[in-house]
Design an enzyme around this catalytic site. Structure first.
Site, PDB file in Angstrom:
ATOM      1  N   ALA A 171       0.888  -1.171   0.000  1.00  0.00           N
ATOM      2  CA  ALA A 171       0.000   0.000   0.000  1.00  0.00           C
ATOM      3  C   ALA A 171       0.916   1.208   0.000  1.00  0.00           C
ATOM      4  CB  ALA A 171      -0.907  -0.021   1.225  1.00  0.00           C
ATOM      5  N   LEU A 214       0.706   5.203  -4.061  1.00  0.00           N
ATOM      6  CA  LEU A 214       1.003   5.903  -5.309  1.00  0.00           C
ATOM      7  C   LEU A 214       1.914   7.117  -5.130  1.00  0.00           C
ATOM      8  CD1 LEU A 214      -2.512   5.450  -6.858  1.00  0.00           C
ATOM      9  CD2 LEU A 214      -0.424   4.233  -7.447  1.00  0.00           C
ATOM     10  N   CYS A 234      -5.743   0.781  -9.490  1.00  0.00           N
ATOM     11  CA  CYS A 234      -5.002   0.729  -8.243  1.00  0.00           C
ATOM     12  C   CYS A 234      -5.957   0.705  -7.061  1.00  0.00           C
ATOM     13  CB  CYS A 234      -4.067   1.911  -8.107  1.00  0.00           C
ATOM     14  SG  CYS A 234      -3.197   1.813  -6.535  1.00  0.00           S
ATOM     15  N   LYS A 286      -4.702  -0.637 -18.130  1.00  0.00           N
ATOM     16  CA  LYS A 286      -4.362  -1.696 -17.172  1.00  0.00           C
ATOM     17  C   LYS A 286      -5.561  -2.027 -16.299  1.00  0.00           C
ATOM     18  CE  LYS A 286      -0.838  -2.878 -13.756  1.00  0.00           C
ATOM     19  NZ  LYS A 286       0.479  -2.499 -13.242  1.00  0.00           N
ATOM     20  N   GLY A 302       2.815 -11.075  -6.755  1.00  0.00           N
ATOM     21  CA  GLY A 302       3.758 -12.176  -6.611  1.00  0.00           C
ATOM     22  C   GLY A 302       3.198 -13.507  -7.085  1.00  0.00           C
ATOM     23  N   THR A 313       6.832  -8.011  -9.018  1.00  0.00           N
ATOM     24  CA  THR A 313       7.430  -8.372  -7.734  1.00  0.00           C
ATOM     25  C   THR A 313       8.740  -9.144  -7.873  1.00  0.00           C
ATOM     26  OG1 THR A 313       5.219  -8.404  -6.796  1.00  0.00           O
ATOM     27  CG2 THR A 313       6.917  -9.558  -5.561  1.00  0.00           C
TER      28      THR A 313
HETATM   29  C1  LIG Z   1       5.354  -2.213  -4.654  1.00  0.00           C
HETATM   30  C2  LIG Z   1       4.425  -2.184  -5.840  1.00  0.00           C
HETATM   31  C3  LIG Z   1       4.068  -0.968  -6.418  1.00  0.00           C
HETATM   32  C4  LIG Z   1       3.210  -0.921  -7.509  1.00  0.00           C
HETATM   33  N1  LIG Z   1       2.880   0.281  -8.078  1.00  0.00           N
HETATM   34  C5  LIG Z   1       2.081   0.313  -9.189  1.00  0.00           C
HETATM   35  C6  LIG Z   1       1.783   1.543  -9.841  1.00  0.00           C
HETATM   36  O1  LIG Z   1       2.256   2.605  -9.453  1.00  0.00           O
HETATM   37  N2  LIG Z   1       0.960   1.528 -10.925  1.00  0.00           N
HETATM   38  C7  LIG Z   1       0.419   0.354 -11.401  1.00  0.00           C
HETATM   39  O2  LIG Z   1      -0.306   0.372 -12.374  1.00  0.00           O
HETATM   40  N3  LIG Z   1       0.715  -0.833 -10.804  1.00  0.00           N
HETATM   41  C8  LIG Z   1       1.525  -0.877  -9.716  1.00  0.00           C
HETATM   42  N4  LIG Z   1       1.813  -2.092  -9.136  1.00  0.00           N
HETATM   43  C9  LIG Z   1       1.260  -3.331  -9.695  1.00  0.00           C
HETATM   44  C10 LIG Z   1       2.258  -4.050 -10.608  1.00  0.00           C
HETATM   45  O3  LIG Z   1       2.625  -3.261 -11.700  1.00  0.00           O
HETATM   46  C11 LIG Z   1       1.680  -5.387 -11.086  1.00  0.00           C
HETATM   47  O4  LIG Z   1       0.510  -5.148 -11.827  1.00  0.00           O
HETATM   48  C12 LIG Z   1       1.349  -6.326  -9.953  1.00  0.00           C
HETATM   49  O5  LIG Z   1       2.312  -6.240  -8.939  1.00  0.00           O
HETATM   50  C13 LIG Z   1       1.211  -7.785 -10.387  1.00  0.00           C
HETATM   51  O6  LIG Z   1       2.400  -8.276 -10.944  1.00  0.00           O
HETATM   52  P1  LIG Z   1       3.508  -9.122 -10.112  1.00  0.00           P
HETATM   53  O7  LIG Z   1       2.774 -10.233  -9.431  1.00  0.00           O
HETATM   54  O8  LIG Z   1       4.495  -9.573 -11.126  1.00  0.00           O
HETATM   55  O9  LIG Z   1       4.092  -8.178  -9.122  1.00  0.00           O
HETATM   56  C14 LIG Z   1       2.693  -2.127  -8.034  1.00  0.00           C
HETATM   57  C15 LIG Z   1       3.072  -3.349  -7.454  1.00  0.00           C
HETATM   58  C16 LIG Z   1       3.933  -3.393  -6.380  1.00  0.00           C
HETATM   59  C17 LIG Z   1       4.318  -4.720  -5.796  1.00  0.00           C
END
Ligand SMILES: Cc1cc2nc3c(=O)[nH]c(=O)nc-3n(C[C@H](O)[C@H](O)[C@H](O)COP(=O)(O)O)c2cc1C
Ligand SMILES: Cc1cc2nc3c(=O)[nH]c(=O)nc-3n(C[C@H](O)[C@H](O)[C@H](O)COP(=O)(O)OP(=O)(O)OC[C@H]3O[C@@H](n4cnc5c(N)ncnc54)[C@H](O)[C@@H]3O)c2cc1C
Ligand SMILES: Cc1cc2nc3c(=O)[nH]c(=O)nc-3n(C[C@H](O)[C@H](O)[C@H](O)COP(=O)(O)OP(=O)(O)OC[C@H]3O[C@@H](n4cnc5c(N)ncnc54)[C@H](O)[C@@H]3O)c2cc1C
Ligand SMILES: Cc1cc2nc3c(=O)[nH]c(=O)nc-3n(C[C@H](O)[C@H](O)[C@H](O)COP(=O)(O)O)c2cc1C
Ligand code: FES
Ligand code: FES
Lengths: 313, 262, 313, 262
Positions: free
Chosen positions: C79, C82, C139, C174, C226, C275
């Site tokens: 969390a 943003l 988000c 997205k 993750g 992640t």
């Molecule tokens: C720490 C963190 C910050 C994130 N910040 C954003 C963001 O600013 N904008 C966004 O669209 N997605 C954000 N996400 C989501 C990721 O881009 C992604 O959609 C999500 O983590 C799922 O992919 P993963 O399982 O490979 O992490 C964030 C994810 C994490 C873990």
């Protein structure tokens, strides 16, 4: 709740889920504990708060072709396809053993139509040993029925009414997590007369076998369960517990007393243990013991003090 | 039908080839009750990943409470198991499933292909032990990729019967499939054939037995989550229609009960 | 696609996501790769198909108080709230380095109102190095904006139109996984003119710290990412890819070439790695190499042969 | 600012108390570039659970390419680390963060409480090594639960200055808090205080230094996902308003830069 003792002067673990009183807040989740007998050699069944049996339909179902399960990161997908012997054979073949256990037995039911839900409920009315009915409106595996009922507030309410109209025991409605706003469904089901809510059923997922380039499950999609889904389950329990007045039973990825206690703090009155039974057949016994220890160590007068006691702000 | 969950200590680790291993563990309750063809569910790690237990046939049990697993590294779980150290503890539960229905007084032909070798040693020993005229012995057919996988276990099997090896690379025994050895072997009348191995091998063995009128029992695999009848995840189509569940109704079946998935 | 070579006679890994051509199908996901510079010491940035930067808003945001992250089984909750420097400082402080990389840069944007989305887009128009815009309508961390846009087809379409109206580059929208039917949202966004879709953003989850009996995150709820979420992500990519005609970019729990290939088979034209960057800063480089190896070993004429090639029936 | 990801081989495992351990690993690139106060991100297991790396200060580096971690078992990750075996490999990346800004020529007071002892040895050595009049040495205040946690490291520290221990159970040195030792110690004029330990201890040390006019640097903790500025998860409120990020702006701060979360 005087009728039920919680054992030799142990801490007070009794909870009340919609007029169903349990000796402790730990139940085994539908579809993950067979008909309890399977675990008799490996744990003490009598220590359970309750047993929820595999989903029962009006007619027997053969279920899906193999493969039905696949492991995922900290979880598993299943597409059993609700294989079961049907309500009549369940009553004659499975209930006598379950009744003999003297542990509350909750019968999980499912149907393709409102009439089927009502009819199964009617057949279970008066069957000795049935302590409550859990209504599965959320199973993602079968194309008809399940999905639609659990994702639409009006349909979810209709199923609840159909079951409540015929039920001789308390009715718990089991919610699907595959929705935009679970509190809307929860409130609709509460208004329709449900005695309690249980959540969550599995998240819909998929895996592909790279070698064959085929879906890892014959059914293509399946239900995700296990520790992986715990954060989603806990969030939904927290939200629903604040949105309704009836008791909420938490399910999803619980494999330790600590996990169970998190769900109680989030607002669950009891919990169900699912996938963890496969990994440690004794897990429910250990969770009951762990909760008892915590209640004692924290000098609580009862486990009920924990329900919804998460500190905010 | 007793079942136990034991924290078993690893007492020996043997490596037979790049992917073939044998673990000896102390699990006295399981060892005491197990029948040939039964299996155990093994937790391969301490964390939640990999999550599920893995099923392994009992390769051998010992009167001192030991049990042996004979396995191949095919993925993450078996890879972790192969790195077990003496003294480490693994959680096992079992014995599970329906083992072989053997008639020790009748001639027995045992066929193990690849990791299908695993349950055959336990079966060979029990047949030999319970047979009043041990001279007759079993016929044991063992198929593997290469010599290393067989050399050590062959000595173990030799105590209980005559061993016919086959290897894919010809480094030991027949150069080719173990089914070819079976097809060329004159089987004694009234022999029962017991087989474990890849699906294709089992289908071939079952077909041969049906054609020649030998009763045939096979030990088969399936994915498993619980190993004890609780999840209904381990189904296979049955020849009678519907499904059978490998962990409860199997893993050993009369070959005629199954449909082959080849 | 002749302009882009895929390196010294390596296999053909080029993909085309809505008129944005990439040298290979591997991008880094927003919020998990900083502004790329952070990784310069630990990997070869030039091997990437593209970089997606942390979500940018019209004005700077301080983000949520700590704790902002907590580990879960095979996953994590975040969390962050943003936190970002705002579009103007992004353009002056961050873009020059990114432009110098000569790797396609996708700017992830978010807003509380349609006007904000439009205004950020307008300010990014013509900024050198911006190859595409990814619109975060999903988000779950910020109470206003995010949640509502991404869970309602009409609002999702409105945001898409607002951005498309001002964008000088292709627009990728997205999607949030926290919806009953993601294909409805996907189709609405497609009709509104999106050039491509990316999914999934995080699942909404929660954790409780038993010692303090408080939510583990200051924000109470957070986004689950993750390996834990991979099965849900793969299922949604599969469903969306069959529901729309525009390219789909798969995200969720990818940490190996095998994972990425599963997403391509399910219908993704490219993937984003999130992640996993935290656990192995070199992971994207390794995924590109692994995909190249697979394409070679399987004798494919191009990686594009794999897109949607999962075998059904 | 160079950073490396290394597969480091464990060369030594020391256990000082039930929960206190020290690991020595070969990580020559990290060892070559690290500064006192910097940290590394360590992958504690091979599987996906636990998923995230864990941050650990560099306790010491060696010219042969060795690095040392001094840690306490507080949860699953550190529990796994404590079971590392010599010869095992762990993935590390670093060195990360902003270390201590030390002025070797000036008197230095180093305070380490509990696992806050970890970064102090590296700092003590560098100050002592770069100080042209080594006789002056540092004052080193070390607080722990009991003797076992301190006995061995005290010898290491003794090479670089005079050591003042304190233990919760009085089994070594002062019986009580290490801050009590600080409060009773006459600090040399122009001394800088460097501290690492629990939040409460740091707040007390910082307050003492402010009242008495000593510059104070503290090494603080926060949860971390990436350790390198990519996730923005490691924020702490800054005294100037807004947040600071421990992995990039820290872990070492001038005490005045921080708000205390006690
Ligand atoms: C720490 C963190 C910050 C994130 N910040 C954003 C963001 O600013 N904008 C966004 O669209 N997605 C954000 N996400 C989501 C990721 O881009 C992604 O959609 C999500 O983590 C799922 O992919 P993963 O399982 O490979 O992490 C964030 C994810 C994490 C873990
Ligand atoms: C009753 C029974 C007894 C068994 N006895 C033995 C034995 O004695 N020795 C032995 O080496 N193996 C035995 N197996 C197979 C063994 O369980 C699998 O090899 C093991 O679970 C693979 O785990 P993994 O994590 O290494 O592979 P995974 O990473 O889970 O999978 C790797 C690959 O192996 C395949 N695979 C996974 N599980 C199975 C399975 N159950 N059957 C077939 N293929 C599978 C997968 O499809 C995948 O392609 C037995 C299986 C059963 C059902
Ligand atoms: C820059 C930095 C340097 C560090 N250096 C050292 C060191 O040299 N030696 C050492 O022993 N430890 C050090 N730590 C703390 C160490 O990272 C944590 O103890 C470790 O991550 C805990 O992992 P775990 O899996 O065992 O515990 P978990 O299971 O993750 O958590 C167990 C308990 O520890 C708490 N905890 C978890 N992570 C942290 C953290 N980062 N800070 C404070 N409390 C935490 C949790 O709240 C929980 O109550 C450092 C932390 C940082 C940020
Ligand atoms: C193999 C399997 C079969 C299941 N069968 C049913 C079922 O018949 N009816 C039902 O309501 N839920 C069924 N579930 C869902 C579980 O009861 C539970 O809601 C879900 O698995 C999440 O809990 P867990 O993470 O603890 O497993 C099944 C789950 C699994 C894994
Ligand atoms: S493996 Fe669960 S029923 Fe057979
Ligand atoms: S830990 Fe990720 S930014 Fe600091």
């Amino acid at each position: 709740m005087d009728g039920l003792s919680s054992g030799q002067n142990g801490p007070d673990l009794r909870v009340d889920i919609g007029s169903l009183v349990l000796a402790n807040p730990v139940l085994t989740a539908s579809g993950t504990f067979g008909y309890a007998r399977e675990f008799a050699q490996l744990m003490d069944l009598h220590c359970l708060g309750g047993v929820i049996v595999k989903g029962i339909s009006l007619h027997p179902r053969a279920g899906n072709p193999p493969p039905r399960i696949v492991e995922t990161a900290c979880g598993m997908l299943n597409a059993i396809g609700l294989q079961n012997v049907g309500v009549d054979r369940f009553i004659t073949e499975k209930m006598p053993y379950l009744e003999g256990l003297r542990v509350p037995v909750v019968v999980n039911i499912l149907g393709d139509t409102l009439d089927e839900y009502a009819e199964i409920t009617a057949r279970l009315a008066g069957v000795p040993g049935v302590a409550a009915i859990e209504v599965n409106i959320s199973c993602p595996n079968v194309k008809s029925g399940g999905v639609a009922f659990g994702t639409d507030p009006a349909m979810a309410a209709a199923v609840t009414k159909a079951v409540k109209g015929r039920a001789a025991v308390p009715v718990m409605v089991k919610l699907s997590p595959n929705v935009t706003d679970i509190t809307t469904i929860a409130r609709a089901v509460e208004e329709a007369g449900a005695d309690s809510l249980s959540l969550i059923n599995t998240l819909i997922g998929m895996a592909i076998d790279l070698k064959s380039r085929r879906p890892a499950l014959a059914n293509v999609i399946g239900g995700l369960s296990g520790p992986a889904i715990k954060p989603v389950a806990l969030r939904m329990v927290f939200q629903v517990a604040r949105a309704v007045k009836i008791p909420v039973v938490g399910i999803g990825g619980i494999d330790s007393a600590e996990d169970a206690l998190e769900f109680l703090l989030a607002g669950a009155t009891a919990v169900q243990i699912g996938t963890a039974n496969f990994i440690n057949p004794r897990v429910s016994e250990e969770v009951v013991a762990g909760i008892a220890r915590y209640v004692q160590e924290e000098n609580l007068s009862s486990v009920r003090e924990l329900i919804g006691a998460v500190r905010l702000g | 039908m007793a079942q136990y969950q034991e924290n078993a200590t690893v007492t020996r680790v043997e490596q037979f080839s790049a992917e073939t291993f044998r673990l000896t563990l102390q699990a006295p309750q399981i060892a005491g009750d197990a029948q040939p063809g039964q299996f155990v569910m093994v937790r391969t790690g301490q964390g939640k990943d990999p999550l599920l237990r893995r099923p392994f046939s009992l390769h051998q049990t010992f009167s001192d409470g030991g049990v042996q697993l004979y396995f191949k590294v095919v993925g993450r779980g078996t890879e972790i198991l192969s790195r077990s150290l003496v003294g480490e503890r693994l959680s096992l539960f079992g014995p599970l499933g329906r083992g072989f229905r053997y008639r020790p007084e009748q001639p027995a032909v045992l066929i193990g292909g690849g990791l299908g070798i695993a349950p055959m040693l336990f079966l060979a020993r029990e047949i030999s032990r319970q047979n009043s005229s041990p001279a007759s012995g079993c016929q044991v057919l063992l198929g593997a990729r290469q010599k290393g996988e067989l050399a050590v276990v062959m000595e173990d099997f030799a105590q209980y019967g005559s061993v016919h090896p086959a290897t894919d690379d010809g480094s030991l025994g027949h150069h080719g499939l173990i089914t070819e050895v079976l097809f060329s072997l004159p089987l004694p009348a009234a022999a029962t054939v017991y087989a474990c191995g890849p699906e294709g091998m089992l289908a071939a063995v079952a077909g041969h037995c049906r054609r020649h009128g030998f009763p045939c029992q096979v030990s088969v695999e399936s994915v498993m989550a619980c190993g004890m009848g609780a999840c209904l995840g381990c189904n296979r189509p049955a020849s009678a229609g519907g499904y059978t569940h490998v962990c409860l109704d199997g893993p050993v079946y009369d070959a005629e009960e199954l449909l082959w998935m080849v």
